[in-house]
Design a protein around this motif. Sequence first.
Motif, PDB file in Angstrom:
ATOM      1  N   ARG A  80      49.672 -29.427 -32.412  1.00 39.66           N
ATOM      2  CA  ARG A  80      50.238 -29.306 -31.072  1.00 39.66           C
ATOM      3  C   ARG A  80      49.514 -28.226 -30.270  1.00 39.66           C
ATOM      4  O   ARG A  80      49.272 -27.138 -30.774  1.00 39.66           O
ATOM      5  N   ASN A 134      51.129 -30.343 -22.442  1.00 37.79           N
ATOM      6  CA  ASN A 134      51.524 -30.254 -23.838  1.00 37.79           C
ATOM      7  C   ASN A 134      51.077 -31.509 -24.583  1.00 37.79           C
ATOM      8  O   ASN A 134      51.490 -32.615 -24.234  1.00 37.79           O
ATOM      9  N   LYS A 166      49.586 -26.407 -26.270  1.00 36.95           N
ATOM     10  CA  LYS A 166      50.297 -26.295 -24.997  1.00 36.95           C
ATOM     11  C   LYS A 166      49.671 -25.196 -24.150  1.00 36.95           C
ATOM     12  O   LYS A 166      49.458 -24.082 -24.630  1.00 36.95           O
ATOM     13  N   ASP A 179      51.847 -33.087 -27.774  1.00 37.86           N
ATOM     14  CA  ASP A 179      52.930 -32.868 -28.717  1.00 37.86           C
ATOM     15  C   ASP A 179      52.494 -33.146 -30.153  1.00 37.86           C
ATOM     16  O   ASP A 179      51.420 -33.695 -30.409  1.00 37.86           O
ATOM     17  N   TYR A 219      52.820 -27.031 -16.954  1.00 35.09           N
ATOM     18  CA  TYR A 219      52.221 -26.984 -18.283  1.00 35.09           C
ATOM     19  C   TYR A 219      51.664 -28.341 -18.678  1.00 35.09           C
ATOM     20  O   TYR A 219      52.042 -29.377 -18.118  1.00 35.09           O
TER      21      TYR A 219
END
Length: 415
Positions: free
Chosen positions: A313, A343, A315, A345, A341
């Motif tokens: 992950r 991200n 971010k 995942d 943001y």
Amino acid sequence: MKINKLLPAILAIIAMALPLAAPAQNGTITPYSRFGYGMLRDNATSAQQSMGGVGYAMNSGRQINVMNPASYARIDSLTFLFDMGADLTNLWSTETTAAGDRLSEHQIGGGLNYITMQFPLGKRMGMSIGLLPWSSVGYAFGNTIDNGYTNRQGSGSINELYLGIAGRIAGGLTAGVNIAYMFGSTINDTYAITDLGSTSLYENELSVHDWHLDAGLQYTQTFGPNRLTLGLVWSPAKKLLGKIRTYAYDVDASSEAEEHDSYKTKGLYSLASTWGAGINYEWNDRLMIEGDFTYQPWSDAKYAGEKGQLADRYKIALGAQYRQATRGSYARRIQYRLGGYFNRDYIIVRDNNVREYSLTAGVGLPVPGFKTVLNIGLGWVHRQAHPQALIKENYLNITLGINFNEMWFRKSRIY
């Protein structure tokens, strides 16, 4: 030592909220939460969520920052902080079937999100305690099968009850640690309905009871009225302690559940380590800008006994806050926030990674006559798998938080 008159009211709020917090935290409404441990939460308060979820290098002393426990040392020796947040989520999702049909759906969810408080332990130390969501599951969808169809439903959350402490090491260097007790359950149900009308239910329950550790460092350098802060956080990888139970029901016969299997998660499930870094710049106590980066190597973690079922992950988050002045008219003291943001995942769906993009905004409204601030935020989130889009989701999140900032430890004057 003088105790503020608001103490009984705040303690009453805590007493009422704690029993409700665990079931109310889960406002998740996405089919993607069926995979892994559900949708991960990043411990951001309502104010931080309006700034894109940044916080690794934030240490204002006016609000609680669980994202980096080193920030607790920044609190004033006379101040008590209490922060409580809730959210409301509107979801619009679209999906194109194999037959080319376009399906759309609208859902609403939400509830209590977190409860935190913070207080000083002298001039160089601070402490925080609270209840936070770690992950959450919530979805409902169906599929056709031979001779019938299936309905899949999921619910539940894994929560953290934490205690954190931080101290000032030297100059602008502070260090802190959170020790959290993880608890809660996530449930995934599959209903099989045949063309003849019979219904069976298969249920998988993950129950967690474990301990978790977060550590952080912050270094602040002042330049006249301006400040530059660097922040680092780390959480170790660990085996997950808990239990897996699977059940089967014959719904039509109204029979009791038959437990097919039950086993401990140790050695079969684990958590990835977390590495986070942030840089924060404050100008003249008016403008604050921060950028954060988070990395979690979930591909090294075990899930159902195997590695490689989850993805690493990443971010990246950016956020800013502006306030015209700390004193003066009400309008000059309002805090304005922006952020966003990206991200990637940890969830993998049919060999596809899940990605999120978000834009956020909000305001911090001072409560007249107090240092307390009412935080209101609005966020847009777009989520879909990549490279195959699968289900496309667009969220509109409304966050509401109240940050009590009171002086409870001022000595009474003797006349």
